[in-house]
Enzyme design. Structure first.
Site, PDB file in Angstrom:
ATOM      1  N   LYS A  13      52.378  56.141  38.035  1.00 22.75           N
ATOM      2  CA  LYS A  13      53.555  56.488  37.217  1.00 22.75           C
ATOM      3  C   LYS A  13      54.530  57.357  38.019  1.00 22.75           C
ATOM      4  O   LYS A  13      55.726  57.086  38.050  1.00 22.75           O
ATOM      5  CB  LYS A  13      53.121  57.238  35.938  1.00 22.75           C
ATOM      6  CG  LYS A  13      52.146  56.466  35.057  1.00 22.75           C
ATOM      7  CD  LYS A  13      51.788  57.227  33.798  1.00 22.75           C
ATOM      8  CE  LYS A  13      51.062  58.530  34.007  1.00 22.75           C
ATOM      9  NZ  LYS A  13      49.705  58.413  34.609  1.00 22.75           N
ATOM     10  N   ARG A  88      51.594  60.859  25.011  1.00 28.81           N
ATOM     11  CA  ARG A  88      50.205  60.569  25.383  1.00 28.81           C
ATOM     12  C   ARG A  88      49.326  60.375  24.158  1.00 28.81           C
ATOM     13  O   ARG A  88      48.126  60.127  24.313  1.00 28.81           O
ATOM     14  CB  ARG A  88      49.666  61.751  26.176  1.00 28.81           C
ATOM     15  CG  ARG A  88      49.459  61.473  27.651  1.00 28.81           C
ATOM     16  CD  ARG A  88      49.029  62.783  28.262  1.00 28.81           C
ATOM     17  NE  ARG A  88      48.332  62.646  29.495  1.00 28.81           N
ATOM     18  CZ  ARG A  88      48.917  62.673  30.689  1.00 28.81           C
ATOM     19  NH1 ARG A  88      50.217  62.756  30.802  1.00 28.81           N
ATOM     20  NH2 ARG A  88      48.178  62.603  31.754  1.00 28.81           N
ATOM     21  N   ARG A 127      44.730  61.236  46.939  1.00 30.72           N
ATOM     22  CA  ARG A 127      46.161  61.587  46.763  1.00 30.72           C
ATOM     23  C   ARG A 127      46.491  62.934  47.408  1.00 30.72           C
ATOM     24  O   ARG A 127      45.730  63.884  47.308  1.00 30.72           O
ATOM     25  CB  ARG A 127      46.497  61.665  45.271  1.00 30.72           C
ATOM     26  CG  ARG A 127      47.881  62.277  45.032  1.00 30.72           C
ATOM     27  CD  ARG A 127      48.370  62.126  43.634  1.00 30.72           C
ATOM     28  NE  ARG A 127      47.480  62.684  42.644  1.00 30.72           N
ATOM     29  CZ  ARG A 127      47.625  62.491  41.328  1.00 30.72           C
ATOM     30  NH1 ARG A 127      48.610  61.742  40.880  1.00 30.72           N
ATOM     31  NH2 ARG A 127      46.783  63.027  40.485  1.00 30.72           N
ATOM     32  N   ARG A 160      45.725  68.076  44.281  1.00 28.24           N
ATOM     33  CA  ARG A 160      45.814  68.689  42.957  1.00 28.24           C
ATOM     34  C   ARG A 160      44.448  69.193  42.481  1.00 28.24           C
ATOM     35  O   ARG A 160      43.434  68.551  42.725  1.00 28.24           O
ATOM     36  CB  ARG A 160      46.375  67.666  41.938  1.00 28.24           C
ATOM     37  CG  ARG A 160      47.889  67.681  41.869  1.00 28.24           C
ATOM     38  CD  ARG A 160      48.489  66.559  41.083  1.00 28.24           C
ATOM     39  NE  ARG A 160      47.879  66.287  39.790  1.00 28.24           N
ATOM     40  CZ  ARG A 160      48.310  65.351  38.949  1.00 28.24           C
ATOM     41  NH1 ARG A 160      49.373  64.624  39.271  1.00 28.24           N
ATOM     42  NH2 ARG A 160      47.718  65.146  37.809  1.00 28.24           N
ATOM     43  N   ARG A 171      39.629  62.953  32.613  1.00 29.82           N
ATOM     44  CA  ARG A 171      41.007  62.491  32.344  1.00 29.82           C
ATOM     45  C   ARG A 171      41.022  61.009  31.968  1.00 29.82           C
ATOM     46  O   ARG A 171      41.773  60.588  31.092  1.00 29.82           O
ATOM     47  CB  ARG A 171      41.898  62.739  33.565  1.00 29.82           C
ATOM     48  CG  ARG A 171      42.273  64.215  33.712  1.00 29.82           C
ATOM     49  CD  ARG A 171      42.706  64.550  35.128  1.00 29.82           C
ATOM     50  NE  ARG A 171      43.844  63.800  35.580  1.00 29.82           N
ATOM     51  CZ  ARG A 171      44.121  63.569  36.866  1.00 29.82           C
ATOM     52  NH1 ARG A 171      43.339  64.040  37.809  1.00 29.82           N
ATOM     53  NH2 ARG A 171      45.191  62.868  37.186  1.00 29.82           N
TER      54      ARG A 171
HETATM   55  P1  AP5 Z   1      50.555  58.611  41.182  1.00 29.18           P
HETATM   56  O1  AP5 Z   1      51.892  57.970  41.261  1.00 29.18           O
HETATM   57  O2  AP5 Z   1      50.461  60.049  41.503  1.00 29.18           O
HETATM   58  O3  AP5 Z   1      49.864  58.280  39.760  1.00 29.18           O
HETATM   59  P2  AP5 Z   1      50.154  58.844  38.311  1.00 29.18           P
HETATM   60  O4  AP5 Z   1      50.045  57.702  37.381  1.00 29.18           O
HETATM   61  O5  AP5 Z   1      51.409  59.644  38.299  1.00 29.18           O
HETATM   62  O6  AP5 Z   1      48.864  59.760  38.144  1.00 29.18           O
HETATM   63  P3  AP5 Z   1      48.716  61.231  37.557  1.00 29.18           P
HETATM   64  O7  AP5 Z   1      47.383  61.741  38.043  1.00 29.18           O
HETATM   65  O8  AP5 Z   1      49.894  62.076  37.878  1.00 29.18           O
HETATM   66  O9  AP5 Z   1      48.653  60.937  36.049  1.00 29.18           O
HETATM   67  P4  AP5 Z   1      48.124  61.832  34.924  1.00 29.18           P
HETATM   68  O10 AP5 Z   1      48.657  61.144  33.758  1.00 29.18           O
HETATM   69  O11 AP5 Z   1      46.657  62.071  34.944  1.00 29.18           O
HETATM   70  O12 AP5 Z   1      48.694  63.281  35.323  1.00 29.18           O
HETATM   71  P5  AP5 Z   1      49.875  64.169  34.739  1.00 29.18           P
HETATM   72  O13 AP5 Z   1      50.445  64.926  35.848  1.00 29.18           O
HETATM   73  O14 AP5 Z   1      50.755  63.350  33.871  1.00 29.18           O
HETATM   74  O15 AP5 Z   1      49.580  57.768  42.148  1.00 29.18           O
HETATM   75  C1  AP5 Z   1      48.230  58.153  42.327  1.00 29.18           C
HETATM   76  C2  AP5 Z   1      47.804  57.860  43.767  1.00 29.18           C
HETATM   77  O16 AP5 Z   1      47.790  56.447  43.977  1.00 29.18           O
HETATM   78  C3  AP5 Z   1      48.754  58.428  44.839  1.00 29.18           C
HETATM   79  O17 AP5 Z   1      48.005  58.872  45.936  1.00 29.18           O
HETATM   80  C4  AP5 Z   1      49.630  57.231  45.240  1.00 29.18           C
HETATM   81  O18 AP5 Z   1      50.097  57.314  46.563  1.00 29.18           O
HETATM   82  C5  AP5 Z   1      48.673  56.072  45.038  1.00 29.18           C
HETATM   83  N1  AP5 Z   1      49.332  54.831  44.609  1.00 29.18           N
HETATM   84  C6  AP5 Z   1      50.352  54.703  43.703  1.00 29.18           C
HETATM   85  N2  AP5 Z   1      50.669  53.405  43.536  1.00 29.18           N
HETATM   86  C7  AP5 Z   1      49.830  52.694  44.337  1.00 29.18           C
HETATM   87  C8  AP5 Z   1      49.669  51.289  44.595  1.00 29.18           C
HETATM   88  N3  AP5 Z   1      50.447  50.378  43.995  1.00 29.18           N
HETATM   89  N4  AP5 Z   1      48.711  50.909  45.451  1.00 29.18           N
HETATM   90  C9  AP5 Z   1      47.904  51.850  46.080  1.00 29.18           C
HETATM   91  N5  AP5 Z   1      48.009  53.188  45.868  1.00 29.18           N
HETATM   92  C10 AP5 Z   1      48.973  53.598  45.005  1.00 29.18           C
HETATM   93  O19 AP5 Z   1      49.066  65.152  33.761  1.00 29.18           O
HETATM   94  C11 AP5 Z   1      48.225  66.157  34.278  1.00 29.18           C
HETATM   95  C12 AP5 Z   1      47.679  67.005  33.138  1.00 29.18           C
HETATM   96  O20 AP5 Z   1      48.753  67.660  32.441  1.00 29.18           O
HETATM   97  C13 AP5 Z   1      46.936  66.236  32.033  1.00 29.18           C
HETATM   98  O21 AP5 Z   1      45.588  66.015  32.344  1.00 29.18           O
HETATM   99  C14 AP5 Z   1      47.105  67.185  30.836  1.00 29.18           C
HETATM  100  O22 AP5 Z   1      46.224  68.287  30.910  1.00 29.18           O
HETATM  101  C15 AP5 Z   1      48.520  67.708  31.043  1.00 29.18           C
HETATM  102  N6  AP5 Z   1      49.530  66.867  30.358  1.00 29.18           N
HETATM  103  C16 AP5 Z   1      50.520  66.144  30.948  1.00 29.18           C
HETATM  104  N7  AP5 Z   1      51.235  65.487  30.020  1.00 29.18           N
HETATM  105  C17 AP5 Z   1      50.703  65.786  28.826  1.00 29.18           C
HETATM  106  C18 AP5 Z   1      50.991  65.387  27.484  1.00 29.18           C
HETATM  107  N8  AP5 Z   1      51.985  64.526  27.212  1.00 29.18           N
HETATM  108  N9  AP5 Z   1      50.228  65.890  26.486  1.00 29.18           N
HETATM  109  C19 AP5 Z   1      49.230  66.762  26.731  1.00 29.18           C
HETATM  110  N10 AP5 Z   1      48.888  67.159  27.982  1.00 29.18           N
HETATM  111  C20 AP5 Z   1      49.611  66.673  29.026  1.00 29.18           C
HETATM  112 MG    MG Z   2      51.866  61.663  37.951  1.00 27.72          MG
END
Ligand code: AP5
Ligand code: MG
Length: 216
Positions: A13, A88, A127, A160, A171
């Protein structure tokens, strides 16, 4: 255009939002990045969110929804935004609908980036993220030119805190239990489009751009 990027942790994402928001000239709003900014600056909000994030749980709605609503109320979001990581839960989704409706807006489309849990684990444990601006790399799939340094702004890369194996598993479980019902929520509204997230990064971007342009 208001776009919600849906997908499990590690689906890409953030990677895709960085590319697509520039192409569409709309701001990228990541709830996770907003939380991490608050953690870095040691704000009250950051203190409240830390324990939930470290254990892979969702931060409570009353904190999360007001934080995103505040970001969406800024001038740069008047014509659209690309939301990543929010909503979410079905409750967050219905609150988002209300927030947008108050300004006469609504969601245009919801691409769902699909990747299997096995691939997600490998993506998240490999990552590396840039300290200054959150640019995203992978040691195997998208390495930086100089190890440990961001290609774009030269800042150091870090792993991270929530990318440890146990936290990733939590997660993923939270995604399947609490977030995956949104797939049906948006399918019923004819907004959901499934995108194969296992393709190389550039191919996923192409598919996403094609998808969102069809809804313009
Ligand atoms: P990346 O692009 O970083 O993936 P992502 O989908 O953004 O993954 P996240 O870990 O950021 O998602 P998340 O939803 O768990 O975390 P968030 O920060 O939102 O890619 C991942 C890896 O893959 C990278 O190394 C990249 O290079 C590689 N890659 C990408 N595309 C690729 C491809 N096509 N092929 C190969 N490799 C590839 O949330 C974190 C925390 O915040 C949550 O756990 C929660 O505690 C809190 N939080 C956030 N939002 C909310 C909400 N709405 N409600 C409640 N709590 C929340
Ligand atoms: Mg992300």
């Amino acid at each position: 255009m208001f776009i919600v990027l849906l997908g499990p942790p590690g689906a890409g994402k953030g990677t895709q939002a960085e590319i697509i928001s520039q192409k569409l000239s709309i701001p990228h709003i990541s709830s996770g990045d907003l939380f991490r900014e608050n953690l870095k600056n040691d704000t009250e909000l950051g203190k409240q969110a830390r324990a939930f994030m470290d254990s892979g749980k969702l931060v409570p709605d009353e904190i999360t929804i007001s934080m995103v609503a505040d970001r969406l109320s800024r001038k740069d979001c008047k014509l659209g935004a690309l939301l990543d990581g929010f909503p979410r839960t079905p409750f967050q989704a219905s609150e988002l609908d209300k927030i947008l409706k108050a300004d006469g807006n609504s969601i245009n489309c919801v691409p769902y980036i699909m990747v299997s849990d096995r691939d997600l684990l490998e993506r998240l444990t490999g990552r590396w993220t840039c300290k200054a601006a959150g640019h995203i790399y992978h040691e195997k799939f998208n390495p930086s030119k100089n190890s440990g340094i961001c290609d774009i702004d030269g800042s150091p890369l870090y792993q991270r805190d929530d990318d440890k194996k146990e936290t990733i598993e939590k997660r993923l479980a939270v995604f399947h239990e609490q977030t995956s019902p949104l797939v049906e929520y948006y399918r019923e509204k004819n907004l959901l489009v499934e995108v194969d997230g296992t393709q190389p990064i550039e191919k996923v971007s192409e598919a996403l751009l094609k998808t969102v342009r069809a809804f313009e």
